[in-house]
Enzyme design. Structure first.
Site, PDB file in Angstrom:
ATOM      1  N   PRO A  27       0.780  -1.237   0.000  1.00 59.00           N
ATOM      2  CG  PRO A  27       0.069  -0.943   2.177  1.00 59.00           C
ATOM      3  CD  PRO A  27       0.794  -1.901   1.301  1.00 59.00           C
ATOM      4  CG  ASP A  50       0.093   1.274 -11.659  1.00 57.02           C
ATOM      5  OD1 ASP A  50      -0.620   0.423 -12.192  1.00 57.02           O
ATOM      6  OD2 ASP A  50       0.496   1.194 -10.486  1.00 57.02           O
ATOM      7  CE  LYS A  71      -7.185   5.962 -15.358  1.00 52.79           C
ATOM      8  NZ  LYS A  71      -7.102   4.953 -14.285  1.00 52.79           N
ATOM      9  N   GLY A 102       0.380  -1.210  -7.107  1.00 50.85           N
ATOM     10  CA  GLY A 102       0.064  -0.924  -5.711  1.00 50.85           C
ATOM     11  C   GLY A 102      -0.723  -2.093  -5.127  1.00 50.85           C
ATOM     12  N   GLY A 103      -0.534  -2.359  -3.846  1.00 55.49           N
ATOM     13  CA  GLY A 103      -1.302  -3.406  -3.177  1.00 55.49           C
ATOM     14  C   GLY A 103      -0.992  -4.779  -3.723  1.00 55.49           C
ATOM     15  CG  ASP A 104      -2.655  -9.248  -4.370  1.00 56.03           C
ATOM     16  OD1 ASP A 104      -1.833  -9.990  -3.807  1.00 56.03           O
ATOM     17  OD2 ASP A 104      -3.342  -9.593  -5.358  1.00 56.03           O
ATOM     18  CB  THR A 132      -4.815  -5.987  -0.837  1.00 53.39           C
ATOM     19  OG1 THR A 132      -5.770  -5.083  -1.374  1.00 53.39           O
ATOM     20  CG2 THR A 132      -5.431  -6.720   0.339  1.00 53.39           C
ATOM     21  CG  MET A 186     -10.819   1.928  -7.257  1.00 56.96           C
ATOM     22  SD  MET A 186     -10.788   0.927  -8.755  1.00 56.96           S
ATOM     23  CE  MET A 186     -11.218  -0.679  -8.124  1.00 56.96           C
ATOM     24  N   GLY A 215      -3.537   5.279   3.018  1.00 54.74           N
ATOM     25  CA  GLY A 215      -3.241   4.329   4.082  1.00 54.74           C
ATOM     26  C   GLY A 215      -1.814   3.802   3.998  1.00 54.74           C
TER      27      GLY A 215
HETATM   28  N1  SAH Z   1      -4.343  -3.556  -6.230  1.00 57.67           N
HETATM   29  C1  SAH Z   1      -4.620  -2.508  -5.274  1.00 57.67           C
HETATM   30  C2  SAH Z   1      -5.962  -1.826  -5.540  1.00 57.67           C
HETATM   31  C3  SAH Z   1      -5.979  -1.036  -6.810  1.00 57.67           C
HETATM   32  S1  SAH Z   1      -7.494  -0.214  -7.065  1.00 57.67           S
HETATM   33  C4  SAH Z   1      -4.562  -3.095  -3.874  1.00 57.67           C
HETATM   34  O1  SAH Z   1      -4.550  -4.311  -3.707  1.00 57.67           O
HETATM   35  O2  SAH Z   1      -4.467  -2.304  -2.927  1.00 57.67           O
HETATM   36  C5  SAH Z   1      -7.113   1.398  -6.478  1.00 57.67           C
HETATM   37  C6  SAH Z   1      -7.812   1.645  -5.174  1.00 57.67           C
HETATM   38  O3  SAH Z   1      -7.101   1.027  -4.121  1.00 57.67           O
HETATM   39  C7  SAH Z   1      -7.874   3.098  -4.767  1.00 57.67           C
HETATM   40  O4  SAH Z   1      -8.964   3.755  -5.385  1.00 57.67           O
HETATM   41  C8  SAH Z   1      -8.079   2.984  -3.285  1.00 57.67           C
HETATM   42  O5  SAH Z   1      -9.396   2.676  -2.969  1.00 57.67           O
HETATM   43  C9  SAH Z   1      -7.241   1.785  -2.953  1.00 57.67           C
HETATM   44  N2  SAH Z   1      -5.901   2.136  -2.474  1.00 57.67           N
HETATM   45  C10 SAH Z   1      -4.721   1.809  -3.042  1.00 57.67           C
HETATM   46  N3  SAH Z   1      -3.709   2.225  -2.269  1.00 57.67           N
HETATM   47  C11 SAH Z   1      -4.255   2.817  -1.191  1.00 57.67           C
HETATM   48  C12 SAH Z   1      -3.731   3.422  -0.021  1.00 57.67           C
HETATM   49  N4  SAH Z   1      -2.423   3.520   0.189  1.00 57.67           N
HETATM   50  N5  SAH Z   1      -4.604   3.907   0.884  1.00 57.67           N
HETATM   51  C13 SAH Z   1      -5.926   3.816   0.701  1.00 57.67           C
HETATM   52  N6  SAH Z   1      -6.461   3.261  -0.387  1.00 57.67           N
HETATM   53  C14 SAH Z   1      -5.647   2.749  -1.312  1.00 57.67           C
END
Ligand code: SAH
Length: 524
Positions: A27, A50, A71, A102-104, A132, A186, A215
């Protein structure tokens, strides 16, 4: 596993090497990257990343070609098809390609589509899961997504879909009727519609809601409200994407369990000026205490202009009474050269005394199996000289492997006492440019609090990248922190006087001084 080492039919060596790694970057906090992700990044040839990927994470792939495919406002963004095609093309040509997200990668990351494209093209792929934001953002806000008696399950959905659409895939009516925790990604653009839908379909309007923006990043903000007032509260507070919305009884626990905001350096935005290879350690420590650490590598360590003097000294180490190391870099440079040029190790120092200028240098020696005979408690030449005041140095031969820009104080002090001192360049420090724009941008936006200096050369290199007028602007906007009196003196001379100075001249000492500053504890 027998076939693994053989080339697939029709595939050459290169093709076999080609691989697409779909990697989750977590994150934001680089500490939440997995060990496997680091390993894959370090070996990557190409990285496609990205917007949600933290720059500190990309540092692990310094050797790789890095391509931004996120983007961008007012620019052509790459479509998913174009990204798939690029991934496949580069991997098919033999590259190790990392798709960093980002995330997973499989949680709203379109990783599934990329894996399908790879499979279709017959290109190897692997998945490195990431933490995630759906789970990490609540955790960093003190919200357990499941909790005994409050929530026996959790559902993660996208809020991006239009809830008014008939063919919507998210069944908001069913979600409203459920008792589990609801985590919405989102969802910021449609928060008002979503909350209205949920209450219309029966979720009580007083249901707790937590919204966590950015976060697990230094800039994290969270807000606790109810289904009824969250949309308005979010508007008032100006929270926006990326944010995670948590709906359910567990959300209110965050008000009790908030822990991120109370870390010692929470909220402090610190610029770390250090050689790139070393910046990591200080940044890591600062982040662990809750600060946002931005790396501004102003110096880079390189080999000396010529190796001949160092080689001559290393060839006859036995002739020196003392080898005095004045930096960690000096230790690393000398031991690497001994190994590479002479195929020798620590035993080459048999018969020499070894001095270290401070505890860190002694630690670096210890890592090579060398115990320093002499280490002053203070990290500076004067302390080393004072500590050996009663030792007769007359006629003793000293070798000082050092940086080309090292201070002369130690060599002069030893020579004054009758020692025969030979100084050789073991490495050079180079100024690195390029990060200046990032600093000026931050200055403009008011999002920089502290600049740290860990040596006189970091001060010189930092200042040399700004005009006089910019230095004045910096001085008005930020606070400078120095690792010790020598560095502070240089900083004062160059117009960036530090108001924070470490009392123990080490990285730990600097972190302690920053914590004291941030907590408002007066220091003398
Ligand atoms: N693959 C990512 C999600 C991508 S969709 C994952 O697993 O985290 C993008 C959405 O993820 C954003 O609109 C938001 O809702 C959330 N997001 C990603 N990083 C975030 C962060 N650091 N803090 C809060 N929301 C986050």
């Amino acid at each position: 596993m027998k076939g693994d080492t053989k080339s697939p039919p029709g595939g050459g060596v290169k093709r076999e090497r080609g691989l697409i790694s779909l990697v989750g970057a977590g994150p934001g906090d680089p500490g939440l990257l997995t060990c496997r992700a680091v390993e894959v990044l370090e070996r990557a040839d190409v990285v496609l990343y990205d917007r949600l990927v933290d720059p500190a994470v990309l540092e692990y792939a310094r050797q790789a070609e890095r391509i931004y495919v996120g983007k961008r406002p007012e620019h052509h963004s790459m479509s998913q098809d174009e990204i798939n095609a690029l991934l496949v093309r580069r991997a098919a040509a033999g590259a190790r390609v990392v798709r960093l997200k980002g995330g997973d990668p499989f949680v709203f990351g379109r990783g599934g589509e990329e894996a399908l494209a790879a499979r279709e093209a017959g290109v190897r792929f692997e998945v490195v899961p990431g933490i995630t934001s759906a789970l990490a953002a609540p955790a960093y806000a003190g919200v357990p997504v499941t909790h005994r008696e409050l929530a026996a399950g959790v559902t993660v959905v996208t809020g991006h879909e239009d809830p008014e659409k008939l063919e919507t895939q998210v069944d908001w009516a069913r979600l409203a009727a459920a008792h589990e925790t609801l985590v919405i990604l989102m969802g910021m653009g449609r928060l008002a519609e979503i909350t209205t839908m949920l209450t219309q379909h029966g979720r009580p309007s007083e249901t707790p809601v937590a919204v966590i923006e950015n976060g697990a990043r230094a800039s994290q903000r969270s807000l606790f409200a109810t289904l009824q007032d969250v949309a308005e509260r979010v508007r008032e507070a100006g929270l926006s994407s990326p944010a995670v919305v948590v709906v359910g009884e567990v959300a209110s626990l965050g008000e009790t369990l908030a822990w991120v905001e109370s870390r010692p350096l929470s909220g402090l935005r610190i610029l770390v000026t250090r050689a790139r290879a070393q910046a990591g350690e200080l940044s890591r420590r600062l982040r662990a205490e809750g600060a946002e650490a931005l790396e501004f590598p102003t110096i880079e360590i390189r080999p000396p202009a010529e190796y001949a003097p160092l080689d001559r000294a290393l060839a006859c180490l036995g002739e020196y009474a003392v080898v005095a190391f004045t930096s960690v870099n000096g230790v690393e440079a000398v031991l690497a050269r001994l190994h590479e040029q002479f195929a020798r190790d620590a035993r080459a120092f048999a018969g020499c005394e070894i001095w270290a200028i401070g505890p860190k240098t002694a630690e670096a020696l210890a890592a090579h199996g060398l115990r320093a005979d002499f280490v002053p408690r203070e990290y500076r030449a004067e302390a080393l000289l004072a500590a050996c005041k009663s030792v007769d140095l007359r006629g003793r031969r000293f070798l000082l492997p050092r940086a080309d820009i090292a201070r002369a104080a130690l060599a002069e002090g030893l020579a004054e006492r009758g020692a025969v001192v030979e100084q050789v360049d073991a490495y050079r420090t180079f100024a690195v440019g390029g990060a200046r724009e990032a600093v000026l941008e931050r200055l403009e936006a008011g999002t920089l609090d502290v600049v740290t200096f860990t040596s006189s050369s970091t001060v010189r290199n930092f200042v040399s990248q700004f005009s006089d007028e910019e230095v004045v602007r910096l001085r008005d906007a930020v606070v400078f922190a120095s690792i010790g009196p020598i560095t502070s003196e240089t900083a004062r001379e160059l117009g960036v006087p530090p108001s924070i100075e470490a009392s123990e001249y080490t990285l730990e000492g600097l972190v302690e001084a920053l914590i004291a500053y941030h907590s408002g504890v007066p220091r003398d």
